[in-house]
Write an enzyme that holds these catalytic residues in place. Structure first.
Site, PDB file in Angstrom:
ATOM      1  N   CYS A   2      -6.505   5.520  10.013  1.00 39.30           N
ATOM      2  CA  CYS A   2      -7.831   6.055  10.343  1.00 39.30           C
ATOM      3  C   CYS A   2      -8.864   5.738   9.277  1.00 39.30           C
ATOM      4  O   CYS A   2      -8.554   5.623   8.097  1.00 39.30           O
ATOM      5  CB  CYS A   2      -7.752   7.568  10.471  1.00 39.30           C
ATOM      6  SG  CYS A   2      -6.517   8.113  11.629  1.00 39.30           S
ATOM      7  N   ARG A  27      -8.851  -1.531   8.977  1.00 42.57           N
ATOM      8  CA  ARG A  27      -7.756  -0.604   8.690  1.00 42.57           C
ATOM      9  C   ARG A  27      -6.856  -0.404   9.901  1.00 42.57           C
ATOM     10  O   ARG A  27      -5.733   0.079   9.768  1.00 42.57           O
ATOM     11  CB  ARG A  27      -8.320   0.753   8.262  1.00 42.57           C
ATOM     12  CG  ARG A  27      -9.098   0.683   6.972  1.00 42.57           C
ATOM     13  CD  ARG A  27      -9.850   1.964   6.715  1.00 42.57           C
ATOM     14  NE  ARG A  27      -8.964   3.081   6.460  1.00 42.57           N
ATOM     15  CZ  ARG A  27      -8.401   3.362   5.300  1.00 42.57           C
ATOM     16  NH1 ARG A  27      -8.632   2.583   4.271  1.00 42.57           N
ATOM     17  NH2 ARG A  27      -7.616   4.405   5.143  1.00 42.57           N
ATOM     18  N   TRP A  76      -6.355   5.949  14.307  1.00 44.61           N
ATOM     19  CA  TRP A  76      -5.117   5.208  14.556  1.00 44.61           C
ATOM     20  C   TRP A  76      -4.115   6.274  15.003  1.00 44.61           C
ATOM     21  O   TRP A  76      -3.700   7.104  14.203  1.00 44.61           O
ATOM     22  CB  TRP A  76      -4.669   4.525  13.263  1.00 44.61           C
ATOM     23  CG  TRP A  76      -3.543   3.570  13.410  1.00 44.61           C
ATOM     24  CD1 TRP A  76      -3.614   2.254  13.759  1.00 44.61           C
ATOM     25  CD2 TRP A  76      -2.144   3.850  13.156  1.00 44.61           C
ATOM     26  NE1 TRP A  76      -2.357   1.698  13.755  1.00 44.61           N
ATOM     27  CE2 TRP A  76      -1.441   2.642  13.398  1.00 44.61           C
ATOM     28  CE3 TRP A  76      -1.422   4.970  12.771  1.00 44.61           C
ATOM     29  CZ2 TRP A  76      -0.063   2.545  13.246  1.00 44.61           C
ATOM     30  CZ3 TRP A  76      -0.047   4.877  12.631  1.00 44.61           C
ATOM     31  CH2 TRP A  76       0.616   3.666  12.874  1.00 44.61           C
ATOM     32  N   ASN A 100      -8.019  11.889   8.214  1.00 45.82           N
ATOM     33  CA  ASN A 100      -7.079  10.781   8.094  1.00 45.82           C
ATOM     34  C   ASN A 100      -5.826  11.336   7.428  1.00 45.82           C
ATOM     35  O   ASN A 100      -5.937  12.008   6.407  1.00 45.82           O
ATOM     36  CB  ASN A 100      -7.730   9.680   7.224  1.00 45.82           C
ATOM     37  CG  ASN A 100      -6.758   8.591   6.817  1.00 45.82           C
ATOM     38  OD1 ASN A 100      -5.688   8.447   7.407  1.00 45.82           O
ATOM     39  ND2 ASN A 100      -7.130   7.817   5.810  1.00 45.82           N
ATOM     40  N   GLY A 101      -4.653  11.080   8.009  1.00 45.86           N
ATOM     41  CA  GLY A 101      -3.418  11.597   7.413  1.00 45.86           C
ATOM     42  C   GLY A 101      -2.586  12.303   8.465  1.00 45.86           C
ATOM     43  O   GLY A 101      -2.822  12.148   9.668  1.00 45.86           O
ATOM     44  N   GLU A 478       8.250 -13.814   4.390  1.00 40.57           N
ATOM     45  CA  GLU A 478       6.811 -13.626   4.479  1.00 40.57           C
ATOM     46  C   GLU A 478       6.213 -14.495   5.599  1.00 40.57           C
ATOM     47  O   GLU A 478       5.346 -14.042   6.352  1.00 40.57           O
ATOM     48  CB  GLU A 478       6.167 -13.946   3.117  1.00 40.57           C
ATOM     49  CG  GLU A 478       4.665 -13.799   3.053  1.00 40.57           C
ATOM     50  CD  GLU A 478       4.139 -12.413   3.434  1.00 40.57           C
ATOM     51  OE1 GLU A 478       4.932 -11.469   3.572  1.00 40.57           O
ATOM     52  OE2 GLU A 478       2.907 -12.299   3.624  1.00 40.57           O
ATOM     53  N   LYS A 482       4.187 -13.044   8.823  1.00 40.70           N
ATOM     54  CA  LYS A 482       2.837 -13.492   9.196  1.00 40.70           C
ATOM     55  C   LYS A 482       2.823 -13.881  10.665  1.00 40.70           C
ATOM     56  O   LYS A 482       1.909 -13.528  11.404  1.00 40.70           O
ATOM     57  CB  LYS A 482       2.393 -14.709   8.367  1.00 40.70           C
ATOM     58  CG  LYS A 482       2.061 -14.452   6.931  1.00 40.70           C
ATOM     59  CD  LYS A 482       0.741 -13.763   6.701  1.00 40.70           C
ATOM     60  CE  LYS A 482       0.821 -12.283   6.696  1.00 40.70           C
ATOM     61  NZ  LYS A 482       1.319 -11.510   5.631  1.00 40.70           N
ATOM     62  N   GLU A 485       3.297 -10.708  13.055  1.00 41.58           N
ATOM     63  CA  GLU A 485       2.263  -9.662  13.064  1.00 41.58           C
ATOM     64  C   GLU A 485       0.968 -10.109  13.725  1.00 41.58           C
ATOM     65  O   GLU A 485       0.278  -9.301  14.328  1.00 41.58           O
ATOM     66  CB  GLU A 485       2.035  -9.033  11.678  1.00 41.58           C
ATOM     67  CG  GLU A 485       1.538  -9.924  10.595  1.00 41.58           C
ATOM     68  CD  GLU A 485       1.470  -9.219   9.229  1.00 41.58           C
ATOM     69  OE1 GLU A 485       1.541  -7.992   9.153  1.00 41.58           O
ATOM     70  OE2 GLU A 485       1.332  -9.941   8.230  1.00 41.58           O
ATOM     71  N   HIS A 501      26.870 -16.351  10.893  1.00 38.51           N
ATOM     72  CA  HIS A 501      27.529 -15.057  11.069  1.00 38.51           C
ATOM     73  C   HIS A 501      26.894 -14.240  12.183  1.00 38.51           C
ATOM     74  O   HIS A 501      26.871 -13.016  12.125  1.00 38.51           O
ATOM     75  CB  HIS A 501      27.529 -14.293   9.739  1.00 38.51           C
ATOM     76  CG  HIS A 501      28.240 -15.038   8.669  1.00 38.51           C
ATOM     77  ND1 HIS A 501      29.608 -15.178   8.636  1.00 38.51           N
ATOM     78  CD2 HIS A 501      27.770 -15.762   7.623  1.00 38.51           C
ATOM     79  CE1 HIS A 501      29.953 -15.925   7.602  1.00 38.51           C
ATOM     80  NE2 HIS A 501      28.848 -16.303   6.967  1.00 38.51           N
ATOM     81  N   LYS A 600      -4.058  -1.759   7.981  1.00 36.02           N
ATOM     82  CA  LYS A 600      -4.111  -2.429   6.681  1.00 36.02           C
ATOM     83  C   LYS A 600      -3.471  -1.572   5.606  1.00 36.02           C
ATOM     84  O   LYS A 600      -2.764  -2.054   4.733  1.00 36.02           O
ATOM     85  CB  LYS A 600      -5.575  -2.709   6.337  1.00 36.02           C
ATOM     86  CG  LYS A 600      -5.790  -3.399   4.992  1.00 36.02           C
ATOM     87  CD  LYS A 600      -5.412  -4.844   5.087  1.00 36.02           C
ATOM     88  CE  LYS A 600      -5.528  -5.582   3.782  1.00 36.02           C
ATOM     89  NZ  LYS A 600      -4.678  -6.799   3.798  1.00 36.02           N
TER      90      LYS A 600
HETATM   91  C1  G6P Z   1       0.743  -2.721   5.857  1.00 40.47           C
HETATM   92  C2  G6P Z   1      -0.064  -4.005   5.809  1.00 40.47           C
HETATM   93  C3  G6P Z   1       0.730  -5.090   5.111  1.00 40.47           C
HETATM   94  C4  G6P Z   1       1.125  -4.621   3.718  1.00 40.47           C
HETATM   95  C5  G6P Z   1       1.884  -3.294   3.774  1.00 40.47           C
HETATM   96  C6  G6P Z   1       2.033  -2.697   2.392  1.00 40.47           C
HETATM   97  O1  G6P Z   1       1.843  -2.875   6.686  1.00 40.47           O
HETATM   98  O2  G6P Z   1      -0.392  -4.418   7.129  1.00 40.47           O
HETATM   99  O3  G6P Z   1      -0.049  -6.270   5.002  1.00 40.47           O
HETATM  100  O4  G6P Z   1       1.923  -5.602   3.121  1.00 40.47           O
HETATM  101  O5  G6P Z   1       1.160  -2.336   4.545  1.00 40.47           O
HETATM  102  O6  G6P Z   1       0.759  -2.343   1.930  1.00 40.47           O
HETATM  103  P1  G6P Z   1       0.340  -2.276   0.425  1.00 40.47           P
HETATM  104  O7  G6P Z   1      -1.113  -1.900   0.462  1.00 40.47           O
HETATM  105  O8  G6P Z   1       1.194  -1.217  -0.210  1.00 40.47           O
HETATM  106  O9  G6P Z   1       0.567  -3.614  -0.182  1.00 40.47           O
END
Ligand code: G6P
Length: 605
Positions: A2, A27, A76, A100-101, A478, A482, A485, A501, A600
């Site tokens: 949020c 966010r 959110w 938010n929370g 990674e 990418k 997501e 395996h 985010k």
């Molecule tokens: C969310 C974001 C990711 C990020 C992760 C950890 O899932 O979408 O991109 O890697 O949180 O966030 P941080 O701010 O702790 O790196």
């Protein structure tokens, strides 16, 4: 997660709130709402489900809602679907608020308030907290700050709250526990927001309210209070980046811009660590480190996994990488001599913050590797490495990940030099190679047309596998994240040796398998695994370092990255995989910067 905004001043609030919310869109959210008011009038509300532009249309850019004081929110969904009823703000007789929370004891509080005669119109925990404030306000005939403080004592969980009280026109009240909230003033207006980009256009001087503190916000003035209701002073902090850093700057998407900012992000991070003592980590301390727990979430965890290989190789000490969400609840030995490294872009990820606190409670020293200065993890860590990626807006991280890698390499080299596991000369060689990475990343970026073309070939695939060994496996994790997501294509990363395996049973005609080959010691073995996949019908893409032999005919699609020491190759190898994810998402016509269901900054468990 949020986003919250608030404004009180001389201008019409609604357009300012909508603009602020647009800066927080990154966010992640699924509904939005604002409430604004003028003195002597009741607040007016507008809420919509879906993207912010629906709210903008509904209110004609805010023009339809008069009033110079207001709060806004992008939600959110946690408790209840993303509907208009569940969208914030939520109201009670005297109070209207956004949150938010997560309020963990909301069910019990809701029951209690229902018994007292309150009716609920949404499924949210937010409506419960707004009504709880209202309840204390009325029952004890106390002021807003006292009512908020009583609520903070009673509510469990995490929150950033912005509230307006019907009896206090022109004023906004705020409170915080765990969830981020930043406040700022100009001569005749005041602002609050979940993150700096929402208010940066107006002010660079900001205040970070701490846990269990409250604030009274009036035009041009903000007062802070502790849980006892005593007024306290908080230090003002100056934001050292400007609003343009959070704009697209001519790129089609923030993600593409941020991918291109990686040479700068890595260069700035490396130069800021030239004086390593600024981190507080001196040689005597580094020598005393016998093992490391690397704790993080998402891409930051993947940076940690790459860091694990580098630290183990250079320093000869064991490194254990843990999901923060697991670390916080498991019972790992917390022995003296352990350094806990918490890696986080936002510095606000709820699980990472909880992991930090758990480590500190156990008496272990914590190093934060954090991109957002002033964030909770940056403030609470014993030692701090500030990655210099600058504001990152795209939900899918790129430049912050690259800056984290650079920071971890330097941590590894400095620790190894302090311990004597590498000589001064070897250490210096490593530091020079790290300093050379930005130019090499720049060279990889020149090659993007090739990735753009390959993305068109895989855009309608349903499964993509990434395989590699050692550090190449870390990069695969990674690259695969990418891809999934932002393109919503199912994708998995496998340590190439594990394929046999189980996972190889998923390889069939035309399954896409991307093999990463940058580690000289194990590249041939990964090639064998790729051939095994091809024999079962897979279409292969090869990502290989200059100098590593790729057998003729292995694949029609080979991407090369410049020569670089094996230990630091992740910094180059990740870039084509970021571009591949990006272009695949673009090809599929998706919302690259704001992928569905993702946030985010994940500020709840
Ligand atoms: C969310 C974001 C990711 C990020 C992760 C950890 O899932 O979408 O991109 O890697 O949180 O966030 P941080 O701010 O702790 O790196």
């Amino acid at each position: 997660m949020c986003g919250i905004v608030g404004y009180t001043g001389q201008e019409q609030a609604a357009p300012i709130l909508l603009e602020g919310l647009s800066k927080l869109e990154y966010r992640g959210y699924d509904s939005a709402g604002i409430a604004v008011r003028n003195a002597g009038e009741l607040p007016q509300l507008a809420k919509t489900a879906g993207k912010l532009h629906f709210l903008v249309e509904k209110t004609d850019g805010g023009k339809l809602l008069p009033g110079t004081c207001g709060i806004g929110h992008t939600r959110w969904a946690t408790h209840g679907n993303p509907t208009v009823d569940n969208a914030h703000p939520h109201t009670s007789d005297n109070v209207i608020g956004v949150h938010n929370g997560i309020i963990e004891n909301y069910a019990e509080l809701r029951e209690k308030l229902t018994d007292k005669g309150y009716r609920f119109y949404s499924q949210t925990d937010t409506e419960v907290i707004v009504k709880l404030v209202d309840y204390y306000y009325k029952k004890y005939g106390i002021g807003p700050i006292d009512a908020i403080n009583r609520t903070m004592v009673r509510a469990r969980g995490s929150y950033a709250l912005a509230l307006m009280f019907v009896d206090y026109p022109g004023e906004i009240y705020a409170a915080r526990k765990e969830s981020p909230l930043v406040l700022g003033t100009t001569r005749d207006a005041s602002f609050l927001a979940s993150d700096v980009p929402a208010i940066l256009k107006y002010t660079r001087k900001v205040y970070y309210i701490e846990n269990l503190q409250a604030a009274r916000i009036t035009p041009g003035r903000i007062q802070f209070f502790n849980l006892n209701g005593d007024e306290i002073t908080l230090p003002a902090r100056e934001i050292d980046w400007d609003a343009s850093a959070a704009e697209k700057g001519g790129y089609e998407h923030f993600m593409l811009k941020e991918i291109h900012e990686q040479p700068r992000a890595v260069r700035d991070t490396v130069s800021s660590l030239a004086d390593f003592s600024s981190t507080g980590l001196d040689n005597a301390f580094l020598r005393s480190v016998e093992r490391i727990y690397m704790v993080a979430c998402g891409s930051a965890l993947h940076a940690g996994i790459a860091g694990q290989y580098v630290v183990e190789r250079l320093c000869g000490i064991p490194v254990r990488v843990e999901f923060a969400s697991e670390f916080r609840y498991r019972h790992l030995p917390m022995e003296k001599g352990t350094l806990v490294v918490v890696v986080s872009q936002s510095g606000e990820t709820a699980d990472s913050l909880a992991a930090l606190r758990k480590a500190k409670e156990a008496g272990l020293p914590v190093l934060g590797i954090v991109n957002v200065m002033g964030s909770s993890i940056a403030r609470e860590a014993d030692y701090l490495i500030h990655t210099m990626a600058g504001p990152e807006i795209s939900v899918a991280t790129t430049k912050a990940y690259s800056a984290q890698l650079a920071a971890l390499y330097i941590l590894a080299v400095r620790t190894a030099m302090a311990k004597g596991t590498v000589s001064e000369e070897e250490g210096k060689y490593c530091l020079d190679e790290i300093a050379a990475l930005p130019d090499k990343i720049g060279a990889v970026l020149e090659n993007k047309k090739q990735l753009q073309w390959f993305a068109t070939k895989i855009a309608s695939d349903t499964d993509i596998f990434y395989i590699g060994r050692g550090l190449d496996y870390a990069v695969c994790l990674e690259g695969s994240l990418k891809m999934k997501e932002i393109s919503y294509i199912h994708s998995e990363a496998y340590a190439a040796g594990e394929l046999k395996h189980g996972t190889i049973s998923l390889i069939e005609d035309n399954t896409v398998v991307i093999g990463v080959l940058t580690q000289e010691e194990v590249a041939e073995k990964t090639v064998s695994n790729m051939i095994e996949c091809r024999s079962r019908g897979a279409r292969l893409m090869v990502l290989a370092k200059e100098g590593i032999r790729v057998p003729d005919g292995l694949s029609d699609f080979v991407v090369r990255i410049p020569s670089v020491p094996d230990l630091f190759s992740a910094s180059l190898a990740v870039v084509p995989l970021q571009l591949l994810g990006y272009y695949t998402s673009v090809n599929r016509g998706l919302d690259v910067d704001k992928p569905r269901n993702l946030a985010k900054s994940v500020t709840v468990e």
